[in-house]
Structure formats: structure tokens, C-alpha cells
Design an enzyme around this catalytic site. Structure first.
Site, PDB file in Angstrom:
ATOM      1  N   GLY A  70      41.732  68.026  40.956  1.00 58.52           N
ATOM      2  CA  GLY A  70      42.348  66.742  41.299  1.00 58.52           C
ATOM      3  C   GLY A  70      43.864  66.855  41.413  1.00 58.52           C
ATOM      4  CD  GLU A 113      68.756  55.378  43.881  1.00 61.12           C
ATOM      5  OE1 GLU A 113      67.667  55.675  43.378  1.00 61.12           O
ATOM      6  OE2 GLU A 113      69.325  56.101  44.728  1.00 61.12           O
ATOM      7  CG  HIS A 169      40.851  29.824  54.907  1.00 61.41           C
ATOM      8  ND1 HIS A 169      42.215  29.826  54.678  1.00 61.41           N
ATOM      9  CD2 HIS A 169      40.349  28.753  54.238  1.00 61.41           C
ATOM     10  CE1 HIS A 169      42.529  28.780  53.919  1.00 61.41           C
ATOM     11  NE2 HIS A 169      41.406  28.122  53.638  1.00 61.41           N
TER      12      HIS A 169
HETATM   13  P1  FAD Z   1      49.015  68.703  44.123  1.00 62.89           P
HETATM   14  O1  FAD Z   1      48.286  67.448  43.897  1.00 62.89           O
HETATM   15  O2  FAD Z   1      50.334  68.883  43.472  1.00 62.89           O
HETATM   16  O3  FAD Z   1      48.041  69.867  43.689  1.00 62.89           O
HETATM   17  C1  FAD Z   1      48.438  71.203  43.691  1.00 62.89           C
HETATM   18  C2  FAD Z   1      47.573  71.948  42.697  1.00 62.89           C
HETATM   19  O4  FAD Z   1      47.774  73.350  42.885  1.00 62.89           O
HETATM   20  C3  FAD Z   1      47.909  71.657  41.237  1.00 62.89           C
HETATM   21  O5  FAD Z   1      46.750  71.190  40.578  1.00 62.89           O
HETATM   22  C4  FAD Z   1      48.354  73.015  40.673  1.00 62.89           C
HETATM   23  O6  FAD Z   1      47.883  73.220  39.345  1.00 62.89           O
HETATM   24  C5  FAD Z   1      47.675  73.995  41.628  1.00 62.89           C
HETATM   25  N1  FAD Z   1      48.376  75.276  41.770  1.00 62.89           N
HETATM   26  C6  FAD Z   1      49.645  75.484  42.198  1.00 62.89           C
HETATM   27  N2  FAD Z   1      49.901  76.796  42.252  1.00 62.89           N
HETATM   28  C7  FAD Z   1      48.768  77.438  41.859  1.00 62.89           C
HETATM   29  C8  FAD Z   1      48.423  78.809  41.719  1.00 62.89           C
HETATM   30  N3  FAD Z   1      49.280  79.783  42.011  1.00 62.89           N
HETATM   31  N4  FAD Z   1      47.182  79.102  41.251  1.00 62.89           N
HETATM   32  C9  FAD Z   1      46.293  78.117  40.972  1.00 62.89           C
HETATM   33  N5  FAD Z   1      46.560  76.810  41.095  1.00 62.89           N
HETATM   34  C10 FAD Z   1      47.793  76.475  41.548  1.00 62.89           C
HETATM   35  N6  FAD Z   1      50.917  59.782  46.346  1.00 62.89           N
HETATM   36  C11 FAD Z   1      50.281  58.760  46.962  1.00 62.89           C
HETATM   37  O7  FAD Z   1      49.859  58.916  48.114  1.00 62.89           O
HETATM   38  N7  FAD Z   1      50.090  57.555  46.333  1.00 62.89           N
HETATM   39  C12 FAD Z   1      50.526  57.335  45.071  1.00 62.89           C
HETATM   40  O8  FAD Z   1      50.333  56.250  44.534  1.00 62.89           O
HETATM   41  C13 FAD Z   1      51.189  58.389  44.391  1.00 62.89           C
HETATM   42  N8  FAD Z   1      51.626  58.218  43.127  1.00 62.89           N
HETATM   43  C14 FAD Z   1      52.218  59.272  42.483  1.00 62.89           C
HETATM   44  C15 FAD Z   1      52.665  59.065  41.182  1.00 62.89           C
HETATM   45  C16 FAD Z   1      53.275  60.096  40.499  1.00 62.89           C
HETATM   46  C17 FAD Z   1      53.734  59.871  39.073  1.00 62.89           C
HETATM   47  C18 FAD Z   1      53.431  61.365  41.126  1.00 62.89           C
HETATM   48  C19 FAD Z   1      54.069  62.503  40.380  1.00 62.89           C
HETATM   49  C20 FAD Z   1      53.011  61.567  42.423  1.00 62.89           C
HETATM   50  C21 FAD Z   1      52.405  60.524  43.118  1.00 62.89           C
HETATM   51  N9  FAD Z   1      51.973  60.664  44.433  1.00 62.89           N
HETATM   52  C22 FAD Z   1      51.363  59.621  45.073  1.00 62.89           C
HETATM   53  C23 FAD Z   1      52.156  61.933  45.168  1.00 62.89           C
HETATM   54  C24 FAD Z   1      50.843  62.745  45.174  1.00 62.89           C
HETATM   55  O9  FAD Z   1      50.448  62.982  43.844  1.00 62.89           O
HETATM   56  C25 FAD Z   1      51.043  64.056  45.915  1.00 62.89           C
HETATM   57  O10 FAD Z   1      51.517  63.783  47.218  1.00 62.89           O
HETATM   58  C26 FAD Z   1      49.743  64.821  46.027  1.00 62.89           C
HETATM   59  O11 FAD Z   1      49.190  65.099  44.760  1.00 62.89           O
HETATM   60  C27 FAD Z   1      49.958  66.138  46.778  1.00 62.89           C
HETATM   61  O12 FAD Z   1      48.740  66.810  46.875  1.00 62.89           O
HETATM   62  P2  FAD Z   1      48.671  68.397  47.025  1.00 62.89           P
HETATM   63  O13 FAD Z   1      47.218  68.733  47.129  1.00 62.89           O
HETATM   64  O14 FAD Z   1      49.578  68.842  48.087  1.00 62.89           O
HETATM   65  O15 FAD Z   1      49.266  68.991  45.661  1.00 62.89           O
HETATM   66  P1  NAD Z   2      61.913  59.461  45.453  1.00 62.66           P
HETATM   67  O1  NAD Z   2      62.434  60.349  46.490  1.00 62.66           O
HETATM   68  O2  NAD Z   2      60.976  58.381  45.808  1.00 62.66           O
HETATM   69  O3  NAD Z   2      63.126  58.740  44.689  1.00 62.66           O
HETATM   70  C1  NAD Z   2      64.151  59.465  44.092  1.00 62.66           C
HETATM   71  C2  NAD Z   2      65.330  58.529  43.916  1.00 62.66           C
HETATM   72  O4  NAD Z   2      66.262  59.163  43.068  1.00 62.66           O
HETATM   73  C3  NAD Z   2      66.048  58.205  45.222  1.00 62.66           C
HETATM   74  O5  NAD Z   2      66.219  56.814  45.328  1.00 62.66           O
HETATM   75  C4  NAD Z   2      67.376  58.956  45.101  1.00 62.66           C
HETATM   76  O6  NAD Z   2      68.430  58.303  45.762  1.00 62.66           O
HETATM   77  C5  NAD Z   2      67.569  58.964  43.596  1.00 62.66           C
HETATM   78  N1  NAD Z   2      68.402  60.046  43.069  1.00 62.66           N
HETATM   79  C6  NAD Z   2      68.399  61.345  43.451  1.00 62.66           C
HETATM   80  N2  NAD Z   2      69.256  62.055  42.676  1.00 62.66           N
HETATM   81  C7  NAD Z   2      69.783  61.181  41.780  1.00 62.66           C
HETATM   82  C8  NAD Z   2      70.704  61.306  40.698  1.00 62.66           C
HETATM   83  N3  NAD Z   2      71.257  62.479  40.380  1.00 62.66           N
HETATM   84  N4  NAD Z   2      71.016  60.189  40.001  1.00 62.66           N
HETATM   85  C9  NAD Z   2      70.436  58.991  40.308  1.00 62.66           C
HETATM   86  N5  NAD Z   2      69.577  58.823  41.317  1.00 62.66           N
HETATM   87  C10 NAD Z   2      69.232  59.902  42.033  1.00 62.66           C
HETATM   88  O7  NAD Z   2      61.302  60.453  44.339  1.00 62.66           O
HETATM   89  P2  NAD Z   2      60.316  60.174  43.121  1.00 62.66           P
HETATM   90  O8  NAD Z   2      60.373  58.756  42.701  1.00 62.66           O
HETATM   91  O9  NAD Z   2      60.615  61.241  42.126  1.00 62.66           O
HETATM   92  O10 NAD Z   2      58.912  60.462  43.769  1.00 62.66           O
HETATM   93  C11 NAD Z   2      58.638  61.734  44.376  1.00 62.66           C
HETATM   94  C12 NAD Z   2      57.651  61.590  45.479  1.00 62.66           C
HETATM   95  O11 NAD Z   2      56.353  61.326  44.957  1.00 62.66           O
HETATM   96  C13 NAD Z   2      57.915  60.428  46.420  1.00 62.66           C
HETATM   97  O12 NAD Z   2      58.860  60.752  47.396  1.00 62.66           O
HETATM   98  C14 NAD Z   2      56.568  60.192  47.016  1.00 62.66           C
HETATM   99  O13 NAD Z   2      56.388  61.092  48.080  1.00 62.66           O
HETATM  100  C15 NAD Z   2      55.633  60.535  45.871  1.00 62.66           C
HETATM  101  N6  NAD Z   2      55.151  59.291  45.204  1.00 62.66           N
HETATM  102  C16 NAD Z   2      54.487  58.369  45.933  1.00 62.66           C
HETATM  103  C17 NAD Z   2      54.050  57.214  45.335  1.00 62.66           C
HETATM  104  C18 NAD Z   2      53.295  56.206  46.153  1.00 62.66           C
HETATM  105  O14 NAD Z   2      52.862  56.562  47.243  1.00 62.66           O
HETATM  106  N7  NAD Z   2      53.114  54.989  45.663  1.00 62.66           N
HETATM  107  C19 NAD Z   2      54.303  56.967  44.006  1.00 62.66           C
HETATM  108  C20 NAD Z   2      55.002  57.911  43.288  1.00 62.66           C
HETATM  109  C21 NAD Z   2      55.413  59.089  43.910  1.00 62.66           C
END
Ligand code: FAD
Ligand code: NAD
Length: 467
Positions: A41, A208, A446
Site C-alpha cells: 500500500g 508559510e 435534487h
Molecule cells: P509510494 O506510495 O511512496 O510507495 C513506494 C513504495 O516503495 C514504498 O512502500 C516503499 O517502501 C517502497 N520502496 C522504495 N524503495 C524500495 C526498495 N528499494 N525496495 C523495496 N521497496 C521499496 N495523494 C492523493 O492522491 N490524495 C491524498 O489525499 C494524499 N494524501 C497524502 C497525505 C500524506 C500525509 C502524504 C505523505 C501523501 C499523500 N498523498 C496523497 C500522496 C500519495 O501518498 C503519493 O502520491 C502516492 O503514495 C505515490 O505512490 P507511489 O506508488 O509512487 O509511491
Molecule cells: P506542498 O508542496 O503541498 O506544500 C509545501 C508548502 O511548504 C508550500 O506551500 C511551500 O511554499 C511551503 N514551504 C516550502 N519551504 C518552506 C519553508 N522553508 N518554510 C515555510 N514554508 C515552506 O507539500 P506537502 O504539503 O509536504 O505535500 C507533499 C505532496 O504530497 C503534495 O505536493 C501532494 O502532491 C501530496 N499530497 C496530496 C494530498 C491530497 O491530494 N489531498 C494530501 C497530502 C499530500
């Protein structure tokens, strides 16, 4: 002794990119091995999208209960006692959802006959890796390799993760709700988690660097979120820089470098972006062309090395789970011989703030030069369903942008409670090349929030009914 596997497809990373690619490859009859060092996941399911939304949901319920117990109790609902929060149980509940989903992914992979190898993969050449498993090393040599190693949180050198400085991963597993929380970075994660902790009772301060929150969107779209923050006592420092920490909290420089102050902080959550996971697995052995920090791919997610593919956060923005999955599905189909390209009309994005923001396609300010456009905007205040579920009083709206000449829809956005669910309809409009008349011609149920989408198209056409 080293075990050797020779599948058709090797996928490294079991996040939404890698595991979806593996399931699709399995469905297509390709002999597939998936290597994942952590839990199935990936970031999304175990420490990202899903656990954060679970926490956001629980925080919303707690806030409602607090309001019902305060003198401000609404809808005639009053609690005679203030609710108590057993945060460790909230975290257990969130973990149970993660366990269930991660186990479900394991089941789907078994059904698709994908072999999962648990351990860290290290490449020795572009098609061969060795995995350290608990049963000893496993070498995997494949015809096709799909890299899906994802991303990790960016660390600030002067605020290294550890102790009270946390990334989103630790913030989703805190032992208790911090009394004071400083959030560095007012983007997606900082706002989603900052708002959740504010609802759970933390005194939150957001720092920010840019001159507004969520700089990715326009100010009109983020204004309702800013208003919520102000109304709920969240302090926001815009144009400010974090400098470090002292025993009291986070040291910052305010806008224009005017002054320095300490933001009280039991915890400091650093959310300043994510970076591709490119280190520690032998990328340098693979001779891949790079695009800055990301692995360079073409519109089929092919890297510069034949039959090595890369998807998801590893290949660039937008770093979103649904993009990773769409690319994974596509690459599996290409390997199976289908003709596919990654060329979406638009990728919808949702920010799960209070209220929620959903956006697809162009913002009005991004309309190409020389193209005349029309905008239709409809407020949730004039939508019955929104008013009946408290989604009408936060300044939210639906906004639709279309080309004036032929009414082709160029972008759609909404801000308001529960409007994340619009993402599918918005993306469908873009993919199908809809015009305003298409939306106007669809009878929307609606009473639903979706009627506001219909009305925004009518507004752009000059004949909205309810405003
Ligand atoms: P990942 O999900 O990062 O998976 C990569 C996997 O590769 C990991 O499990 C890692 O353990 C494994 N891996 C790496 N290197 C190796 C290796 N050498 N050997 C074996 N395994 C390895 N996106 C949304 O669209 N909606 C959201 O609401 C959203 N919310 C988020 C909230 C948070 C707090 C965070 C941090 C991210 C959020 N994101 C969201 C972003 C989303 O999680 C990522 O865009 C997404 O997980 C990327 O998928 P991926 O498969 O590229 O990589
Ligand atoms: P982000 O790029 O969304 O936001 C980072 C923020 O930090 C920006 O507003 C930037 O101006 C600010 N910033 C950068 N350097 C700074 C500094 N030194 N001091 C103060 N502010 C600073 O990044 P994130 O919130 O870490 O999320 C990472 C990525 O994860 C997102 O870009 C998104 O792709 C993904 N994500 C998606 C969702 C969703 O789809 N709902 C939710 C969470 C994360």
C-alpha cells in the site's frame, strides 16, 4: 544460498503505483514479482492518504461533539457533558483501517498470482536486483522492470526530524494530541493535518514561506479555508521563514524579515514538500536519464533504458496516488502488448481542508493568452442541500471556466464541505471534452450539492435559476 527468480515483470515498490501495476500485470497473465520493503500500500495507504483522511474524519466528529457540549450547541443537539478524547483509541482505529486495506491489497495480489517478495531491493544492473529478505537474499532478474519507489518527506537541515520535530508519518501516530503545534509549510499536508489537530484541540500555528496558503490555487478558492483558520484561532504567518528551534518552540522570521519570534510548539510538523526516493537502491547502476531529481520518462512512462519503466512520485508532479495508479495500470498494459499513452486531459486534485477544495483543469488566471473565456460561479449558500448539511455558510462555491467561442470547459473548481466527491464528475467533464451545454443538459438530482455544478454552468450561460 541465493534464491533466483526470473519473472517477466519485476516491480519495485508496493504503493498505489506499484501494486496497481502488479495486479494489472497479473490479470493480463504476465509472470510478475513485486518487491516491497515495508507494508503493501506504500505511502498512500500506510502513512499518507488513508490514515490522514481517517484522522481528519475523527477530528471532525470530535469537533462536532465539542460544539454540541458547548453553549453553542447547534441544531437543537446538546450534550450535557464535554466529550473526552482517548487519542490512542483514535490512532488504533486508524491503524485498523490501514491493516484492513493493506491486507486487502495482499489478497488482491494473490488473486492476480503476483509473487510478493518482502525486503529492500538493490539493483546491480538495469534488470537485476537482489532483495534482502528474512529468509536470505533473493535475486530477481526480469525482462521488464517497473520502478515505483515513491517519495519521502523533505527535511529542513536546521530542523532535522527527531524528538519534537516530526514529518507527516510521525504526526499520524503521535501518542497524544499536542497542546501546541507549529506547522512549517502551508501546503497540502500542513493544512490538512494542521486543521485536523486544531479540531482535536491543539493550538496550531502555520508558517508559510509564500505570501499565501496553498499557493497552487488562486486566492478566491483558498479564501474560505483562510476564513476557517482565522475563525478557529489558528495563527498563520505568511511570507515567513522557519529558522530553527529553541526550548520553547519554533524560531521564525516574520514577513519581510521584520522580526524574529518564537512560536510555542510542543511539536513541530515540517511539511515543505516531498522528494523522489532515488537513493539507496542502485539507481546509479541503471544508467537512467534524470529530469532534475525525478527519473525521466516519456509519455509511456518508459525511461531512457529499454524495458525499464518508472511511475508515480518517482517521475514527478503531480505527486498524487491516482496518478501513480493510472500510470501503473498503463505500463502493465503496454508490457502486455497494448498501445497506451499517458495523456490525461486533466488530473483532478483535492485538498481535504475545512472546507474542501477540488480542482481540475485550468484556473481562470491560467487561461491561455488570447483565448476569451467565461466564468460561471454558483455559491453553496443558494443550494438547499448545502444549507441542510452546514455546507452553505462557509463561503464555498462551484466555479466553471469555459472558452467563450465554443463553450468548451477548460477547468472546474469547487470549495466547500464534502465537495471532494465532485472530483469524478469534474474529471469526466474534462476527459469527455464537455461544453457548458452538456452540463446544463444533465438533470442533477435534487437535493444534492451537485446541483451547484449544474447552476454554475447555467450561470456561465447567463441563466442560472437560483441566483
Ligand atoms: P509510494 O506510495 O511512496 O510507495 C513506494 C513504495 O516503495 C514504498 O512502500 C516503499 O517502501 C517502497 N520502496 C522504495 N524503495 C524500495 C526498495 N528499494 N525496495 C523495496 N521497496 C521499496 N495523494 C492523493 O492522491 N490524495 C491524498 O489525499 C494524499 N494524501 C497524502 C497525505 C500524506 C500525509 C502524504 C505523505 C501523501 C499523500 N498523498 C496523497 C500522496 C500519495 O501518498 C503519493 O502520491 C502516492 O503514495 C505515490 O505512490 P507511489 O506508488 O509512487 O509511491
Ligand atoms: P506542498 O508542496 O503541498 O506544500 C509545501 C508548502 O511548504 C508550500 O506551500 C511551500 O511554499 C511551503 N514551504 C516550502 N519551504 C518552506 C519553508 N522553508 N518554510 C515555510 N514554508 C515552506 O507539500 P506537502 O504539503 O509536504 O505535500 C507533499 C505532496 O504530497 C503534495 O505536493 C501532494 O502532491 C501530496 N499530497 C496530496 C494530498 C491530497 O491530494 N489531498 C494530501 C497530502 C499530500
Amino acid at each position: 544460498m541465493t534464491q533466483i527468480l526470473r519473472p517477466k515483470v519485476l516491480i519495485v515498490g508496493g504503493g498505489p503505483g506499484g501494486y496497481v501495476a502488479a495486479i494489472r500485470a497479473g490479470q493480463l497473465g504476465l509472470d510478475t514479482v513485486l518487491v516491497e520493503s515495508g507494508r503493501l500500500g506504500g505511502t498512500c495507504l500506510t502513512r499518507g492518504c488513508i490514515p490522514s483522511k481517517a484522522l481528519i474524519h475523527a477530528a471532525g466528529l470530535y469537533e462536532e461533539a465539542v460544539l454540541a457540549s458547548a453553549r453553542t450547541g447547534r441544531f437543537g443537539i446538546h450534550l450535557s457533558q464535554a466529550p473526552s478524547l482517548r487519542f490512542e483509541e483514535t490512532i488504533d482505529w486508524k491503524d485498523a483501517i490501514v491493516d484492513r486495506l493493506s491486507g486487502g491489497v495482499g489478497g488482491l495480489l494473490r488473486k492476480a498470482k503476483v509473487k510478493v517478495v518482502v525486503g529492500w531491493a538493490t539493483f546491480t544492473d538495469a534488470k537485476t536486483c537482489t532483495v534482502d529478505t528474512t529468509e536470505g537474499p533473493v535475486t530477481v532478474q526480469a525482462d521488464h522492470v517497473i520502478l515505483a519507489t515513491g517519495s519521502t518527506a523533505v527535511e529542513l537541515p536546521f530542523l532535522p526530524f527527531g524528538d519534537r520535530v516530526v514529518s507527516s508519518t510521525e504526526a499520524l501516530a503521535l501518542p497524544e494530541v499536542p497542546a501546541t503545534l507549529a506547522v512549517v509549510g502551508g501546503g497540502y499536508i500542513g493544512l490538512e493535518l494542521g486543521i485536523a489537530f486544531a479540531k482535536l484541540g491543539s493550538k496550531v500555528t502555520i508558517v508559510e514561506a509564500m505570501d499565501r496558503l496553498l499557493p497552487l490555487y488562486d486566492a478566491q478558492l483558498t479564501a474560505p479555508v483562510s476564513r476557517w483558520l482565522e475563525k478557529h484561532g489558528v495563527t498563520v504567518h505568511l511570507g515567513a521563514r522557519a529558522l530553527g528551534q529553541d526550548h520553547e518552540g519554533l524560531l521564525i522570521q516574520t514577513a519581510g524579515g521584520k522580526s524574529q519570534l518564537v512560536v510555542p510548539a510542543e511539536r513541530i510538523l515540517v511539511t515543505v514538500g516531498r522528494k523522489p526516493q532515488i537513493g539507496g537502491w542502485g539507481l546509479e547502476q541503471m544508467a537512467l536519464a534524470m529530469d532534475g531529481r525525478f527519473v525521466k520518462v516519456d509519455d509511456r512512462c518508459a525511461t531512457s533504458t529499454t524495458n525499464v519503466w518508472a511511475i508515480g512520485d518517482l517521475v514527478g508532479e503531480p505527486m498524487l496516488a491516482h496518478k501513480a495508479s493510472a500510470q501503473g495500470e498503463m505500463v502493465a498494459e503496454i508490457i502486455a502488448g497494448r498501445r497506451r499513452r499517458f495523456d490525461p486531459a486533466a488530473i483532478a486534485a483535492v485538498c481535504f481542508t475545512e472546507p474542501e477544495i477540488v480542482s481540475v483543469g485550468l484556473l481562470p488566471e491560467q487561461a491561455p493568452e488570447g483565448v476569451e473565456t467565461i466564468v460561471g460561479q454558483f455559491p453553496f449558500q443558494a443550494n438547499g442541500r448545502a444549507l441542510s448539511m452546514q455546507a452553505g455558510d462557509d463561503g464555498g462555491f462551484v466555479r466553471i471556466l469555459a472558452r467563450k467561442s465554443d463553450h468548451r470547459i477548460l477547468g472546474v473548481q469547487a470549495v466547500g464541505r464534502h465537495c471532494s466527491e465532485f472530483a469524478g464528475e469534474f474529471a469526466t467533464l474534462m476527459e469527455m471534452g464537455a461544453v457548458l451545454e452538456d452540463v446544463a443538459g444533465v438533470i442533477h438530482v435534487h437535493p444534492t450539492l451537485g446541483e451547484a455544478i449544474h447552476e454554475s454552468a447555467l450561470k456561465a450561460l447567463g441563466h442560472a435559476i437560483h441566483i
